[in-house]
Scaffold this motif. Structure first.
Motif, PDB file in Angstrom:
ATOM      1  N   ALA A  64     -62.827 -87.406  45.345  1.00 40.49           N
ATOM      2  CA  ALA A  64     -62.170 -87.387  44.120  1.00 40.49           C
ATOM      3  C   ALA A  64     -60.665 -86.631  44.661  1.00 40.49           C
ATOM      4  N   ILE A  65     -60.140 -86.762  43.848  1.00 39.40           N
ATOM      5  CA  ILE A  65     -58.555 -86.110  43.848  1.00 39.40           C
ATOM      6  C   ILE A  65     -58.434 -85.100  42.503  1.00 39.40           C
ATOM      7  N   ALA A  66     -57.871 -84.018  42.984  1.00 38.18           N
ATOM      8  CA  ALA A  66     -57.340 -83.054  41.903  1.00 38.18           C
ATOM      9  C   ALA A  66     -55.962 -82.828  42.011  1.00 38.18           C
ATOM     10  N   PRO A  67     -55.229 -83.736  40.900  1.00 34.84           N
ATOM     11  CA  PRO A  67     -53.785 -83.708  40.924  1.00 34.84           C
ATOM     12  C   PRO A  67     -53.313 -82.378  39.955  1.00 34.84           C
ATOM     13  N   GLY A  68     -52.161 -82.099  40.242  1.00 34.66           N
ATOM     14  CA  GLY A  68     -51.741 -80.780  39.687  1.00 34.66           C
ATOM     15  C   GLY A  68     -50.929 -81.413  38.523  1.00 34.66           C
ATOM     16  N   PHE A  69     -49.527 -81.244  38.280  1.00 32.02           N
ATOM     17  CA  PHE A  69     -48.940 -81.357  36.997  1.00 32.02           C
ATOM     18  C   PHE A  69     -47.906 -82.726  37.485  1.00 32.02           C
ATOM     19  N   ILE A  70     -48.132 -83.797  36.758  1.00 35.70           N
ATOM     20  CA  ILE A  70     -47.560 -85.060  37.465  1.00 35.70           C
ATOM     21  C   ILE A  70     -46.874 -85.625  36.315  1.00 35.70           C
ATOM     22  N   GLU A  71     -45.572 -86.256  36.789  1.00 37.32           N
ATOM     23  CA  GLU A  71     -44.742 -86.807  35.720  1.00 37.32           C
ATOM     24  C   GLU A  71     -45.347 -88.329  35.154  1.00 37.32           C
ATOM     25  N   THR A  72     -46.226 -88.269  34.268  1.00 36.15           N
ATOM     26  CA  THR A  72     -46.502 -89.350  33.620  1.00 36.15           C
ATOM     27  C   THR A  72     -46.458 -89.225  31.945  1.00 36.15           C
ATOM     28  N   ASP A  73     -46.921 -90.143  31.362  1.00 37.12           N
ATOM     29  CA  ASP A  73     -46.883 -89.935  29.891  1.00 37.12           C
ATOM     30  C   ASP A  73     -47.682 -88.895  29.336  1.00 37.12           C
ATOM     31  N   MET A  74     -48.919 -88.741  30.060  1.00 32.18           N
ATOM     32  CA  MET A  74     -49.787 -87.667  29.940  1.00 32.18           C
ATOM     33  C   MET A  74     -49.209 -86.436  29.615  1.00 32.18           C
ATOM     34  N   THR A  75     -48.156 -85.726  30.452  1.00 33.55           N
ATOM     35  CA  THR A  75     -47.648 -84.877  30.306  1.00 33.55           C
ATOM     36  C   THR A  75     -46.312 -84.589  29.606  1.00 33.55           C
ATOM     37  N   GLU A  76     -45.972 -85.716  29.003  1.00 35.38           N
ATOM     38  CA  GLU A  76     -44.824 -85.778  28.294  1.00 35.38           C
ATOM     39  C   GLU A  76     -44.256 -84.744  27.368  1.00 35.38           C
ATOM     40  N   THR A  77     -45.403 -84.456  26.713  1.00 39.72           N
ATOM     41  CA  THR A  77     -45.384 -83.430  25.728  1.00 39.72           C
ATOM     42  C   THR A  77     -44.815 -82.070  26.293  1.00 39.72           C
ATOM     43  N   VAL A  78     -45.412 -81.547  27.528  1.00 39.76           N
ATOM     44  CA  VAL A  78     -45.153 -80.322  27.790  1.00 39.76           C
ATOM     45  C   VAL A  78     -43.810 -80.199  28.558  1.00 39.76           C
ATOM     46  N   ARG A  79     -43.424 -81.510  29.301  1.00 38.14           N
ATOM     47  CA  ARG A  79     -42.390 -81.742  30.017  1.00 38.14           C
ATOM     48  C   ARG A  79     -41.059 -81.735  29.010  1.00 38.14           C
ATOM     49  N   SER A  80     -41.266 -82.328  27.545  1.00 42.35           N
ATOM     50  CA  SER A  80     -40.272 -82.460  26.656  1.00 42.35           C
ATOM     51  C   SER A  80     -39.789 -81.096  26.127  1.00 42.35           C
ATOM     52  N   MET A  81     -40.621 -80.127  26.454  1.00 39.11           N
ATOM     53  CA  MET A  81     -40.443 -78.967  25.883  1.00 39.11           C
ATOM     54  C   MET A  81     -39.117 -78.010  26.392  1.00 39.11           C
ATOM     55  N   GLY A  82     -38.972 -78.620  27.553  1.00 35.24           N
ATOM     56  CA  GLY A  82     -37.804 -78.217  28.504  1.00 35.24           C
ATOM     57  C   GLY A  82     -37.662 -76.637  28.435  1.00 35.24           C
ATOM     58  N   GLY A  83     -36.415 -76.173  28.315  1.00 38.88           N
ATOM     59  CA  GLY A  83     -35.931 -74.700  28.312  1.00 38.88           C
ATOM     60  C   GLY A  83     -36.821 -73.818  29.349  1.00 38.88           C
ATOM     61  N   GLU A  84     -36.660 -72.720  28.959  1.00 40.43           N
ATOM     62  CA  GLU A  84     -37.276 -71.339  29.838  1.00 40.43           C
ATOM     63  C   GLU A  84     -38.914 -71.597  30.011  1.00 40.43           C
ATOM     64  N   LYS A  85     -39.527 -72.096  29.085  1.00 36.44           N
ATOM     65  CA  LYS A  85     -40.915 -72.407  29.115  1.00 36.44           C
ATOM     66  C   LYS A  85     -41.350 -73.301  30.322  1.00 36.44           C
ATOM     67  N   PHE A  86     -40.578 -74.214  30.396  1.00 38.17           N
ATOM     68  CA  PHE A  86     -40.753 -75.631  31.242  1.00 38.17           C
ATOM     69  C   PHE A  86     -40.315 -74.916  32.832  1.00 38.17           C
ATOM     70  N   LYS A  87     -39.279 -73.993  32.753  1.00 40.07           N
ATOM     71  CA  LYS A  87     -38.561 -73.646  33.843  1.00 40.07           C
ATOM     72  C   LYS A  87     -39.672 -72.778  34.664  1.00 40.07           C
ATOM     73  N   GLU A  88     -40.592 -72.083  33.679  1.00 43.53           N
ATOM     74  CA  GLU A  88     -41.682 -71.186  34.360  1.00 43.53           C
ATOM     75  C   GLU A  88     -42.705 -72.077  34.857  1.00 43.53           C
ATOM     76  N   VAL A  89     -42.959 -73.149  34.252  1.00 46.01           N
ATOM     77  CA  VAL A  89     -44.174 -74.068  34.839  1.00 46.01           C
ATOM     78  C   VAL A  89     -43.526 -74.379  36.247  1.00 46.01           C
ATOM     79  N   VAL A  90     -42.391 -74.909  36.358  1.00 47.54           N
ATOM     80  CA  VAL A  90     -41.906 -75.351  37.706  1.00 47.54           C
ATOM     81  C   VAL A  90     -41.808 -74.362  38.728  1.00 47.54           C
ATOM     82  N   ALA A  91     -41.202 -72.931  38.315  1.00 50.73           N
ATOM     83  CA  ALA A  91     -41.171 -71.947  39.384  1.00 50.73           C
ATOM     84  C   ALA A  91     -42.626 -71.541  39.736  1.00 50.73           C
TER      85      ALA A  91
END
Ligand code: NAP
Length: 253
Positions: free
Chosen positions: A182-209
């Motif tokens: 099995a593979i356990a992916p983290g946070f990948i740029e796809t349609d599935m994560t579009e909602t979180v990615r589109s939040m942008g701003g500070e919250k999103f910077k925290e995720v990337v950090a």
């Protein structure tokens, strides 16, 4: 080419990670069949794009949660190519919500699409793989299987189930030269994560950090891991869950 002469079946190949997996396997010489649920335009575009590069890729519509549909797809692949060497169980959905308000439908839809589908397709390919004395099964789990995430009890349960299924099945069919990982992916740029990615701003910077490599994963990052586990380079690896998350779950700061 690592997969010359191999026959592969990928679920959820029309978009995102599955699409990148189809491309990686075909690039390495495999003939690839993939299934999708409703996005025929994306599926047809991928088939055409691969054909233009001289690669043999075909698409079938199916609902992976339905056992009879999974059996029929596997039979179609056998009718066309007479064997199946590689199964990538990738199709998945999210229907997030806190448990207190989660409907039984949203619980069941995620379990059926993400987990029962793995049972459906793994069982369907077992007989041909066993008689070939060769097989590679790769199941798409998630880091959500092991790390708590509010609003994802259904998703985490399905992905944890995949990890247990992977380990048990590996012990059942290893003697036939079939590996199951099995593979356990983290946070990948796809349609599935579009909602979180589109939040942008500070919250999103925290995720990337919180990701050691300071970027989201790309579908190709996961496809490369799937290619490795599907190839003979991973011939002695079975029952393993490979985390591919850029360090998201290391807890570093
Ligand atoms: P995605 O972009 O939403 O694509 C999902 C794919 O699955 C599509 O091809 C879709 O077909 C197909 N699909 C969904 N339900 C189906 C069904 N009932 N029958 C047949 N096909 C179905 O998803 P993704 O982000 O690439 O995720 C792929 C896998 O990786 C999933 O199992 C997901 O849980 C896992 N994962 C993703 C991430 C992430 O950050 N993206 C992280 C961890 C794990 P249509 O195009 O026809 O809808």
């Amino acid at each position: 080419m690592k997969l010359a002469g191999k026959i592969a079946l990928v679920t959820g190949g029309s978009r995102g990670i599955g699409k990148a997996v189809v491309e990686a396997l075909a690039r390495e010489g495999a003939k690839v069949a993939f299934v999708y649920k409703s996005n025929a335009d994306s599926a047809n575009a991928l088939v055409a794009d691969q054909a233009a590069q001289g690669r043999e890729v075909i698409a079938f519509q199916c609902d992976v949660s339905k056992k009879d549909e999974a059996d029929a797809i596997v039979q179609k692949v056998l009718d066309k190519w007479s064997r199946i060497d590689i199964l990538i169980n990738n199709a998945g959905i999210i229907k997030d919500g806190l448990l207190a308000a989660m409907t039984a439908e949203n619980w069941q839809a995620v379990i059926d699409t993400n987990l029962t589908s793995v049972f459906n397709f793994a069982q369907a390919v077992m007989r041909p793989m066993m008689s070939q004395r060769y097989g590679r099964i790769v199941n798409m789990s998630s880091v959500a299987a092991e790390y708590g995430n509010q609003g994802q009890v259904n998703y985490a349960a399905s992905k944890g189930g995949i990890q247990g299924l992977t380990r048990c099945l590996a012990t059942e069919i290893g003697r036939r030269n079939i590996t199951v990982n099995a593979i356990a992916p983290g946070f990948i740029e796809t349609d599935m994560t579009e909602t979180v990615r589109s939040m942008g701003g500070e919250k999103f910077k925290e995720v990337v950090a919180g990701i050691s490599l300071r970027r989201l994963g790309k579908p190709e990052d996961i496809a490369n891991a799937a290619l490795f586990l599907a190839s003979d380079d991973a011939a002695y690896i079975t029952g393993h869950v490979l985390t591919v998350d850029g360090g998201l779950t290391l807890g570093g700061i």
